[in-house]
Design a protein around this motif. Structure first.
Motif, PDB file in Angstrom:
ATOM      1  N   GLU A  42      14.454  -1.395   7.622  1.00  0.00           N
ATOM      2  CA  GLU A  42      15.103  -2.723   7.679  1.00  0.00           C
ATOM      3  C   GLU A  42      14.812  -3.430   9.005  1.00  0.00           C
ATOM      4  OE1 GLU A  42      16.552   0.175   7.345  1.00  0.00           O
ATOM      5  OE2 GLU A  42      18.293   0.405   8.645  1.00  0.00           O
ATOM      6  N   LEU A  43      14.443  -2.678  10.042  1.00  0.00           N
ATOM      7  CA  LEU A  43      14.061  -3.295  11.326  1.00  0.00           C
ATOM      8  C   LEU A  43      12.546  -3.512  11.374  1.00  0.00           C
ATOM      9  CD1 LEU A  43      16.250  -1.164  13.791  1.00  0.00           C
ATOM     10  CD2 LEU A  43      16.771  -3.396  12.792  1.00  0.00           C
ATOM     11  N   HIS A  44      11.808  -2.439  11.124  1.00  0.00           N
ATOM     12  CA  HIS A  44      10.340  -2.509  11.218  1.00  0.00           C
ATOM     13  C   HIS A  44       9.777  -3.516  10.211  1.00  0.00           C
ATOM     14  CE1 HIS A  44       6.325  -0.600  11.993  1.00  0.00           C
ATOM     15  NE2 HIS A  44       6.096  -1.102  10.783  1.00  0.00           N
ATOM     16  N   GLY A  45      10.248  -3.407   8.952  1.00  0.00           N
ATOM     17  CA  GLY A  45       9.654  -4.200   7.869  1.00  0.00           C
ATOM     18  C   GLY A  45      10.024  -5.670   7.915  1.00  0.00           C
ATOM     19  N   ALA A  46      11.006  -6.034   8.762  1.00  0.00           N
ATOM     20  CA  ALA A  46      11.427  -7.432   8.809  1.00  0.00           C
ATOM     21  C   ALA A  46      10.370  -8.309   9.482  1.00  0.00           C
ATOM     22  CB  ALA A  46      12.758  -7.548   9.555  1.00  0.00           C
ATOM     23  N   PHE A  47       9.692  -7.764  10.485  1.00  0.00           N
ATOM     24  CA  PHE A  47       8.754  -8.594  11.268  1.00  0.00           C
ATOM     25  C   PHE A  47       7.354  -8.005  11.349  1.00  0.00           C
ATOM     26  CE2 PHE A  47      13.061  -9.109  13.021  1.00  0.00           C
ATOM     27  CZ  PHE A  47      13.285 -10.394  12.556  1.00  0.00           C
ATOM     28  N   ARG A  48       7.217  -6.715  11.144  1.00  0.00           N
ATOM     29  CA  ARG A  48       5.879  -6.103  11.156  1.00  0.00           C
ATOM     30  C   ARG A  48       5.382  -6.123   9.708  1.00  0.00           C
ATOM     31  NH1 ARG A  48       4.475  -4.340  15.974  1.00  0.00           N
ATOM     32  NH2 ARG A  48       2.659  -3.273  15.098  1.00  0.00           N
ATOM     33  N   VAL A  49       4.728  -7.227   9.378  1.00  0.00           N
ATOM     34  CA  VAL A  49       4.369  -7.484   7.979  1.00  0.00           C
ATOM     35  C   VAL A  49       2.861  -7.696   7.846  1.00  0.00           C
ATOM     36  CG1 VAL A  49       6.601  -8.491   7.360  1.00  0.00           C
ATOM     37  CG2 VAL A  49       4.836  -9.960   8.343  1.00  0.00           C
ATOM     38  N   ASP A  50       2.368  -7.616   6.612  1.00  0.00           N
ATOM     39  CA  ASP A  50       0.943  -7.892   6.389  1.00  0.00           C
ATOM     40  C   ASP A  50       0.739  -9.387   6.136  1.00  0.00           C
ATOM     41  OD1 ASP A  50       1.661  -8.420   3.774  1.00  0.00           O
ATOM     42  OD2 ASP A  50       0.846  -6.550   2.958  1.00  0.00           O
ATOM     43  N   ARG A  51      -0.479  -9.779   5.790  1.00  0.00           N
ATOM     44  CA  ARG A  51      -0.766 -11.217   5.647  1.00  0.00           C
ATOM     45  C   ARG A  51      -0.054 -11.841   4.453  1.00  0.00           C
ATOM     46  NH1 ARG A  51      -3.798 -11.644   9.751  1.00  0.00           N
ATOM     47  NH2 ARG A  51      -5.674 -10.400  10.060  1.00  0.00           N
ATOM     48  N   LYS A  52       0.472 -11.006   3.581  1.00  0.00           N
ATOM     49  CA  LYS A  52       1.250 -11.558   2.458  1.00  0.00           C
ATOM     50  C   LYS A  52       2.742 -11.472   2.752  1.00  0.00           C
ATOM     51  CE  LYS A  52      -2.125 -10.987  -1.135  1.00  0.00           C
ATOM     52  NZ  LYS A  52      -2.741 -10.097  -2.071  1.00  0.00           N
ATOM     53  N   GLY A  53       3.089 -11.126   3.979  1.00  0.00           N
ATOM     54  CA  GLY A  53       4.496 -11.075   4.369  1.00  0.00           C
ATOM     55  C   GLY A  53       5.207  -9.800   3.922  1.00  0.00           C
ATOM     56  N   ARG A  54       4.427  -8.804   3.464  1.00  0.00           N
ATOM     57  CA  ARG A  54       5.065  -7.563   2.988  1.00  0.00           C
ATOM     58  C   ARG A  54       5.221  -6.559   4.134  1.00  0.00           C
ATOM     59  NH1 ARG A  54       0.605  -6.920  -1.639  1.00  0.00           N
ATOM     60  NH2 ARG A  54      -0.540  -6.833   0.315  1.00  0.00           N
ATOM     61  N   SER A  55       6.284  -5.781   4.056  1.00  0.00           N
ATOM     62  CA  SER A  55       6.563  -4.778   5.089  1.00  0.00           C
ATOM     63  C   SER A  55       5.393  -3.803   5.258  1.00  0.00           C
ATOM     64  CB  SER A  55       7.811  -3.999   4.670  1.00  0.00           C
ATOM     65  OG  SER A  55       7.893  -2.790   5.384  1.00  0.00           O
ATOM     66  N   THR A  56       5.115  -3.437   6.515  1.00  0.00           N
ATOM     67  CA  THR A  56       4.067  -2.428   6.760  1.00  0.00           C
ATOM     68  C   THR A  56       4.691  -1.057   7.060  1.00  0.00           C
ATOM     69  OG1 THR A  56       4.027  -2.949   9.129  1.00  0.00           O
ATOM     70  CG2 THR A  56       2.465  -4.148   7.725  1.00  0.00           C
ATOM     71  N   PHE A  57       5.983  -0.931   6.771  1.00  0.00           N
ATOM     72  CA  PHE A  57       6.691   0.308   7.125  1.00  0.00           C
ATOM     73  C   PHE A  57       6.009   1.537   6.521  1.00  0.00           C
ATOM     74  CE2 PHE A  57       9.977   3.539   6.329  1.00  0.00           C
ATOM     75  CZ  PHE A  57      10.460   3.717   7.615  1.00  0.00           C
ATOM     76  N   ASP A  58       5.715   1.477   5.204  1.00  0.00           N
ATOM     77  CA  ASP A  58       5.161   2.670   4.549  1.00  0.00           C
ATOM     78  C   ASP A  58       3.811   3.060   5.143  1.00  0.00           C
ATOM     79  OD1 ASP A  58       7.357   2.873   2.975  1.00  0.00           O
ATOM     80  OD2 ASP A  58       6.452   1.946   1.208  1.00  0.00           O
ATOM     81  N   SER A  59       2.957   2.059   5.419  1.00  0.00           N
ATOM     82  CA  SER A  59       1.633   2.428   5.951  1.00  0.00           C
ATOM     83  C   SER A  59       1.742   2.939   7.384  1.00  0.00           C
ATOM     84  CB  SER A  59       0.615   1.285   5.823  1.00  0.00           C
ATOM     85  OG  SER A  59       1.207   0.064   6.048  1.00  0.00           O
ATOM     86  N   THR A  60       2.706   2.401   8.171  1.00  0.00           N
ATOM     87  CA  THR A  60       2.904   2.934   9.536  1.00  0.00           C
ATOM     88  C   THR A  60       3.391   4.386   9.457  1.00  0.00           C
ATOM     89  OG1 THR A  60       3.392   0.736  10.373  1.00  0.00           O
ATOM     90  CG2 THR A  60       4.139   2.577  11.720  1.00  0.00           C
ATOM     91  N   MET A  61       4.342   4.631   8.537  1.00  0.00           N
ATOM     92  CA  MET A  61       4.864   6.001   8.400  1.00  0.00           C
ATOM     93  C   MET A  61       3.760   6.966   7.953  1.00  0.00           C
ATOM     94  SD  MET A  61       7.875   6.080   9.382  1.00  0.00           S
ATOM     95  CE  MET A  61       7.546   4.728  10.457  1.00  0.00           C
ATOM     96  N   GLN A  62       2.907   6.467   7.052  1.00  0.00           N
ATOM     97  CA  GLN A  62       1.792   7.300   6.579  1.00  0.00           C
ATOM     98  C   GLN A  62       0.908   7.713   7.764  1.00  0.00           C
ATOM     99  OE1 GLN A  62       0.006   5.072   3.442  1.00  0.00           O
ATOM    100  NE2 GLN A  62      -1.207   6.788   2.723  1.00  0.00           N
ATOM    101  N   GLY A  63       0.641   6.758   8.662  1.00  0.00           N
ATOM    102  CA  GLY A  63      -0.180   7.053   9.835  1.00  0.00           C
ATOM    103  C   GLY A  63       0.511   8.036  10.767  1.00  0.00           C
ATOM    104  N   MET A  64       1.808   7.810  11.020  1.00  0.00           N
ATOM    105  CA  MET A  64       2.529   8.717  11.923  1.00  0.00           C
ATOM    106  C   MET A  64       2.634  10.113  11.297  1.00  0.00           C
ATOM    107  SD  MET A  64       5.350   5.946  13.232  1.00  0.00           S
ATOM    108  CE  MET A  64       6.427   6.869  14.294  1.00  0.00           C
ATOM    109  N   ASP A  65       2.836  10.168   9.968  1.00  0.00           N
ATOM    110  CA  ASP A  65       2.908  11.473   9.291  1.00  0.00           C
ATOM    111  C   ASP A  65       1.576  12.209   9.398  1.00  0.00           C
ATOM    112  OD1 ASP A  65       5.508  10.951   8.617  1.00  0.00           O
ATOM    113  OD2 ASP A  65       5.079  10.343   6.550  1.00  0.00           O
ATOM    114  N   ALA A  66       0.470  11.451   9.297  1.00  0.00           N
ATOM    115  CA  ALA A  66      -0.858  12.087   9.393  1.00  0.00           C
ATOM    116  C   ALA A  66      -1.009  12.719  10.780  1.00  0.00           C
ATOM    117  CB  ALA A  66      -1.950  11.056   9.149  1.00  0.00           C
TER     118      ALA A  66
END
Ligand code: SF4
Length: 401
Positions: free
Chosen positions: A139-163
């Motif tokens: 709810e914090l990350h996805g509010a402003f860290r978005v892709d060019r379509k305005g969608r949250s990048t939370f899942d892709s950031t988590m995927q990177g950190m998990d890797a």
């Protein structure tokens, strides 16, 4: 030619290279212009080598140099680009300045981290440090860290950190704080605490400047007590963890305490002056423009201040030598401006000795645009004064063990 000592220049400690200005995502609060974030540029490695070579030639490197890839998403360029750059810069320094130890930092949004990047980070683990930008729970990350379509990048950031976690690759985190974060600092900190085994450091960045009409991206001087309360709760959370035997690094809090600890000592640094000391941090953009004073400074900032439309740029390494740039009247003018700001702060502000500094350009903007006749800016109140007040309360608190 005037000797460089006349300018009292410090050795370069940090060299920020804009490998590319392109970014694969579109954060609402990003400082880079939308055009540069969409431009698929790439800094030629020779350009970086030319600058490092001139720094060596002028004797301007200290015992340690940190090369940082930042100002754009570095991982949009392939690992091979950085492998070549690291090898070339390291070889150059080993040959001509063997006393200088060079390391490399990446500041990434983590969305592109995959096995190939993990292979790269493992291979260069002895010289590479990784920093991930993550603003906390969705709810914090996805509010402003978005892709060019305005969608949250939370899942892709988590995927990177998990890797990274799966491969045991450690990293530090920088989290931007907005009004949304203020409501529940404990949940924000718990999110990172739960990943503490992977973290080498943690740092918050209160949104650099308020964004007008930006909703949760706005703040003003009247928010001083709200921010102070936020910092107080961070101190309380931090102390509770420490008392429970779980030290968690929060760089902003420890640095605020260190500045207070140094207060009044004869050997106390002048943080305000040190933060913007010329040359300590140098930025080279993809086009060859060189700036100093702040890490990540853009030539579009204060573009018309010195009459050449190039902001605080010292010049372009493609067409001027570093020696000429450093002896230029423009650098002398810029240093005069910074020195005036520092004198103004020293004279007017009771927080001067413990202020981390870094607000000069905002002071100039406020003086020109708002006609404000005090060095204090909204950012001073929220970033420096409210934090110092909370740190003093923490020191004074009677229930601290
Ligand atoms: S808080 Fe602002 S006015 Fe005070 S010393 Fe720092 S920059 Fe200057």
């Amino acid at each position: 030619m005037a000797p460089l000592s006349k300018f009292n220049l410090k050795p370069v400690e940090q060299l920020v290279l804009q490998g590319t200005s392109f970014c694969n995502i579109d954060c609402t609060y990003c400082d880079l212009s939308p055009e540069s974030r969409r431009t698929k540029s790439q800094m030629p490695i020779d350009l970086a080598l030319r600058l490092v070579s001139e720094l060596i030639g002028e004797g301007l490197l200290g015992p340690e140099l940190v090369v940082v890839w930042h100002s754009g998403e570095p991982l949009t360029l392939p690992p091979d680009y950085y492998a070549e750059a690291i090898e070339a810069i390291t070889t150059l320094c080993q040959k001509h300045a063997p006393e200088v130890s060079v390391t490399f930092d990446f500041q990434t949004n983590a969305t592109l981290i995959d096995d190939a990047w993990c292979d790269f980070f493992e291979k260069y683990a002895s010289v590479v440090n990784l920093g991930v930008s993550c603003d906390g729970p969705e709810e914090l990350h996805g509010a402003f860290r978005v892709d060019r379509k305005g969608r949250s990048t939370f899942d892709s950031t988590m995927q990177g950190m998990d890797a990274l976690d799966r491969r045991g690759i450690k990293y530090n985190v920088i989290a931007v704080v907005t009004r949304r974060t203020l409501a529940n600092p404990e949940a924000f900190l718990d999110f990172f605490f739960n990943r503490r085994r992977s973290l080498t450091d943690f740092h918050i960045n209160v949104l650099a400047s308020p964004i007008a009409d930006g909703g949760d991206l706005q703040y003003g001087s009247t928010d001083r007590s709200t921010f102070c309360q936020f910092y107080r709760r961070m101190f309380a959370w931090w102390e509770a963890k420490r008392t429970a035997g779980e030290d968690f690094p929060i760089r902003n809090l420890s640095q605020a305490l260190e500045r207070l600890e140094m207060y009044g000592r004869p050997n106390a640094p002048c943080y305000v002056r040190e933060t913007s000391a010329p040359l300590r941090s140098l930025n080279l953009d993809t086009a060859g423009n060189l700036t100093t004073f702040y890490a990540g400074l853009d030539i579009a900032t204060e573009a018309d201040r010195y009459g050449d439309g190039a902001g605080l740029s010292l010049g372009n390494i493609r067409c001027s030598s570093l020696a000429d740039m450093l002896r230029s009247s423009k650098l002398a003018m810029m240093m005069d401006d910074f020195n005036s700001s520092h004198r103004w702060c020293a004279e007017k502000c009771e927080y001067f000795s413990v202020c981390p500094g870094g607000f000069e350009l905002i002071q100039w903007r406020d003086k020109d645009n708002v006609g404000r006749d005090t060095p204090e800016t909204v950012e001073c109140v929220i970033h420096a004064k409210a934090l110092t007040d909370a740190a003093l309360d923490f020191i004074d608190s009677s229930d601290r063990s």
